[in-house]
Design an enzyme around this catalytic site. Structure first.
Site, mmCIF file in Angstrom:
data_model
loop_
_atom_site.group_PDB
_atom_site.id
_atom_site.type_symbol
_atom_site.label_atom_id
_atom_site.label_comp_id
_atom_site.label_asym_id
_atom_site.label_seq_id
_atom_site.Cartn_x
_atom_site.Cartn_y
_atom_site.Cartn_z
ATOM 1 N N ASP A 258 -1.517 -10.563 -27.237
ATOM 2 C CA ASP A 258 -0.187 -10.617 -25.287
ATOM 3 C C ASP A 258 -1.714 -10.066 -23.937
ATOM 4 O O ASP A 258 -2.855 -9.978 -24.546
ATOM 5 C CB ASP A 258 0.052 -9.205 -25.747
ATOM 6 C CG ASP A 258 0.874 -8.904 -24.909
ATOM 7 O OD1 ASP A 258 2.385 -9.448 -24.861
ATOM 8 O OD2 ASP A 258 0.366 -8.756 -23.512
ATOM 9 N N ASN A 266 1.962 -12.261 -12.300
ATOM 10 C CA ASN A 266 2.630 -13.314 -12.019
ATOM 11 C C ASN A 266 3.263 -12.665 -10.835
ATOM 12 O O ASN A 266 3.693 -13.297 -9.958
ATOM 13 C CB ASN A 266 3.942 -12.709 -12.933
ATOM 14 C CG ASN A 266 4.509 -14.814 -14.106
ATOM 15 O OD1 ASN A 266 3.277 -15.576 -13.748
ATOM 16 N ND2 ASN A 266 4.650 -13.787 -15.612
ATOM 17 N N ASP A 275 1.254 -19.740 -15.306
ATOM 18 C CA ASP A 275 1.674 -20.760 -16.196
ATOM 19 C C ASP A 275 0.121 -21.187 -16.362
ATOM 20 O O ASP A 275 0.054 -21.716 -17.725
ATOM 21 C CB ASP A 275 2.454 -22.163 -15.640
ATOM 22 C CG ASP A 275 3.817 -21.693 -15.687
ATOM 23 O OD1 ASP A 275 3.867 -20.550 -16.428
ATOM 24 O OD2 ASP A 275 4.532 -22.208 -15.687
ATOM 25 N N GLU A 299 4.272 -14.365 -23.068
ATOM 26 C CA GLU A 299 3.303 -14.421 -22.850
ATOM 27 C C GLU A 299 2.274 -13.864 -24.267
ATOM 28 O O GLU A 299 1.150 -12.843 -24.204
ATOM 29 C CB GLU A 299 2.457 -13.464 -22.242
ATOM 30 C CG GLU A 299 3.394 -12.534 -20.679
ATOM 31 C CD GLU A 299 3.601 -11.376 -22.180
ATOM 32 O OE1 GLU A 299 4.208 -11.805 -22.950
ATOM 33 O OE2 GLU A 299 3.096 -10.236 -21.875
HETATM 34 N N1 LIG Z 1 4.082 -17.395 -16.629
HETATM 35 C C1 LIG Z 1 4.608 -17.169 -16.930
HETATM 36 N N2 LIG Z 1 4.723 -15.826 -16.867
HETATM 37 C C2 LIG Z 1 5.748 -15.859 -18.699
HETATM 38 C C3 LIG Z 1 5.438 -16.919 -19.235
HETATM 39 N N3 LIG Z 1 6.350 -16.245 -20.251
HETATM 40 C C4 LIG Z 1 6.941 -14.253 -20.076
HETATM 41 N N4 LIG Z 1 6.378 -14.877 -18.466
HETATM 42 C C5 LIG Z 1 6.241 -13.250 -18.444
HETATM 43 O O1 LIG Z 1 4.936 -12.247 -18.614
HETATM 44 C C6 LIG Z 1 5.122 -10.873 -18.109
HETATM 45 C C7 LIG Z 1 5.440 -9.840 -19.538
HETATM 46 O O2 LIG Z 1 5.450 -9.210 -18.982
HETATM 47 P P1 LIG Z 1 5.551 -7.452 -19.928
HETATM 48 O O3 LIG Z 1 6.182 -7.613 -21.546
HETATM 49 O O4 LIG Z 1 6.390 -6.490 -19.570
HETATM 50 O O5 LIG Z 1 4.351 -7.243 -20.247
HETATM 51 P P2 LIG Z 1 2.948 -7.041 -19.372
HETATM 52 O O6 LIG Z 1 3.124 -7.040 -18.166
HETATM 53 O O7 LIG Z 1 2.221 -8.065 -19.723
HETATM 54 O O8 LIG Z 1 1.972 -5.337 -19.662
HETATM 55 P P3 LIG Z 1 1.214 -5.471 -20.661
HETATM 56 O O9 LIG Z 1 1.892 -6.767 -21.726
HETATM 57 O O10 LIG Z 1 1.724 -3.830 -21.695
HETATM 58 O O11 LIG Z 1 -0.339 -5.282 -20.882
HETATM 59 C C8 LIG Z 1 7.504 -11.283 -17.948
HETATM 60 O O12 LIG Z 1 6.898 -10.969 -16.470
HETATM 61 C C9 LIG Z 1 7.669 -13.000 -18.062
HETATM 62 O O13 LIG Z 1 8.144 -12.972 -17.199
HETATM 63 C C10 LIG Z 1 5.532 -18.347 -19.000
HETATM 64 O O14 LIG Z 1 6.085 -18.896 -20.116
HETATM 65 N N5 LIG Z 1 4.660 -18.547 -18.006
#
Ligand SMILES: Nc1nc2c(ncn2[C@@H]2O[C@H](COP(=O)(O)OP(=O)(O)OP(=O)(O)O)[C@@H](O)[C@H]2O)c(=O)[nH]1
Length: 400
Positions: A258, A266, A275, A299
């Protein structure tokens, strides 16, 4: 494999070369079969919203229709000989132009006009007084002689065929993984085949069938691609992972991975830059050896190992983690939509027009226990990932 689209046309070329008089070959009821195959391709392409295939189908169908309605005469007749040169040449140029240039969408007025042109162009050439034009053109007659008696192409054919083949190969080398370019190339070869062997019985029907099969194979490939591949990262996605987990061996391991702080990334740089990060990660994971990478969703990514050697797995995962951490992501200043607290914290010190950002990932791996179901294994890998997050991120945790 998009190259499989060439199979029907290669088979036809082989049959033409070695068994042209085979009873089965001669007994196929054309044109009903050819039109049914084309209707099937049109139906599937429309249902799949892959309407650009209709342009190629129109060229193929147009040529079949034209040959059935004006070329059922011996090649020795001057106007048939002229068409024998002109029809494959115009088809080739039209197909190359369609491949290389942006096409109007369908349904639209421009799209319908291009579709009409693709279908009617061969027929309109059949209706023109070509023999007279060619005679008046002053082209050297030697061009229309065959290099060897009985060879199926004239010198003129050979010249332009080689030139156009070169252009097609250039196009393919630019987009080798694009199934559509293989389907188009194959349809082009099918059209050339039926002009090359125009004096043989049934050839236009068989070539139309082979061209339609090439388009069907390409459409089937596209369908599988849509179902199993993730467009953004070019990795297999969740459905493909589930298939892979069903075939998981006793000695295996699964890793969940992850991106760290991706939400704030983002928020700082925008979803489109996010992306790009996922795309980059897909490229890095996709080229790793000894493991299979999947996009799990969002992600999160999954890596499947078909062995459970802890030390080798740890080394491989550490190498992936270090490669991602070391990758300098170049971002332009205008990529940044707003300036949040998180963004300032994450960015590097470069104050020029581009900034370099490094992302990190956390990885959690579980080695398969005897009798453990793939679902439980995945769940334990997820728990290992949480351990890695709780341990400060940018690290690997493996549970036995
Ligand atoms: N740009 C983009 N963002 C994505 C996609 N799929 C998921 N996300 C973003 O990934 C982020 C996941 O955030 P969290 O699950 O809170 O985790 P994090 O901020 O990475 O924090 P930790 O995992 O605890 O380090 C969210 O803001 C989603 O909008 C995608 O296909 N494209």
């Amino acid at each position: 494999m998009p190259i499989l689209a060439l199979l029907p046309v290669l088979c036809l070329a082989l049959v033409q070369a070695f068994w042209p008089d085979h009873a089965f070959y001669q007994a196929m009821p054309f044109p009903a079969t050819a039109f049914t195959a084309m209707a099937l391709v049109a139906l599937i392409a429309t249902l799949m919203r892959q309407t650009e295939w209709l342009y190629w189908l129109a060229i193929l169908g147009g040529h079949y229709w034209a040959t059935q309605n004006g070329l059922q005469r011996p090649l020795s007749e001057p106007d048939v000989a002229a068409l024998h040169q002109l029809l494959p040449l115009t088809a080739s140029l039209l197909m190359l132009a369609l491949s290389a240039l942006p096409k109007p969408g369908l349904p639209s007025i421009a799209g319908v006009l291009v579709l009409g042109l693709c279908f009617l162009l061969p027929a309109s050439l059949v209706w023109l007084p070509l023999a007279d034009w060619l005679a008046a053109s002053g082209l050297p007659p030697a061009l229309f002689e065959r290099p060897v008696e009985g060879f199926f192409m004239s010198w003129a054919h050979l010249w332009w065929f080689s030139g156009l083949l070169f252009l097609w190969l250039g196009l393919i080398s630019f987009r080798p993984q694009d199934p559509s370019v293989w389907g188009q190339f194959s349809t082009w070869l099918a059209i050339l085949l039926f002009y090359a062997f125009m004096d043989r019985q049934q050839i236009s029907g068989w070539a139309t069938l082979a061209g339609s099969m090439a388009l069907l194979i390409t459409l089937a490939y596209r369908m599988l691609h849509l179902a199993y591949m993730d467009e953004l990262t070019a990795l297999p996605q969740r459905r493909a992972l589930e298939n892979r987990l069903r075939r998981l061996g006793r000695n295996s391991a699964v890793t969940m991975l992850d991106v760290d702080h991706f939400k704030s990334f983002n928020d700082t740089w925008g979803h489109d830059v996010g992306d790009q990060v996922l795309k980059l990660l897909g490229a890095i994971l996709g080229r790793q050896r000894g493991m299979q990478a999947f996009r799990y969703g969002g992600e999160e990514f999954t890596l499947v190992f078909s062995h459970a050697r802890k030390k080798a797995i740890r080394d491989a995962l550490e190498a992936v983690r270090a490669e991602v951490e070391a990758y300098p992501l170049q971002l332009r200043q205008d990529d940044r939509p707003n300036d949040s607290e998180d963004g300032r914290r994450q960015r590097g010190s470069n104050d020029g027009t581009t900034e370099t950002v490094n992302i990190t990932i956390s990885l959690g791996c579980a080695l398969r226990q005897p009798g453990e179901t793939p679902q439980t294994l995945l769940k334990r890998a997820d728990e290992a990932l949480y351990k890695a997050k709780n341990a400060g991120r940018n690290c690997v945790r493996i549970v036995s």
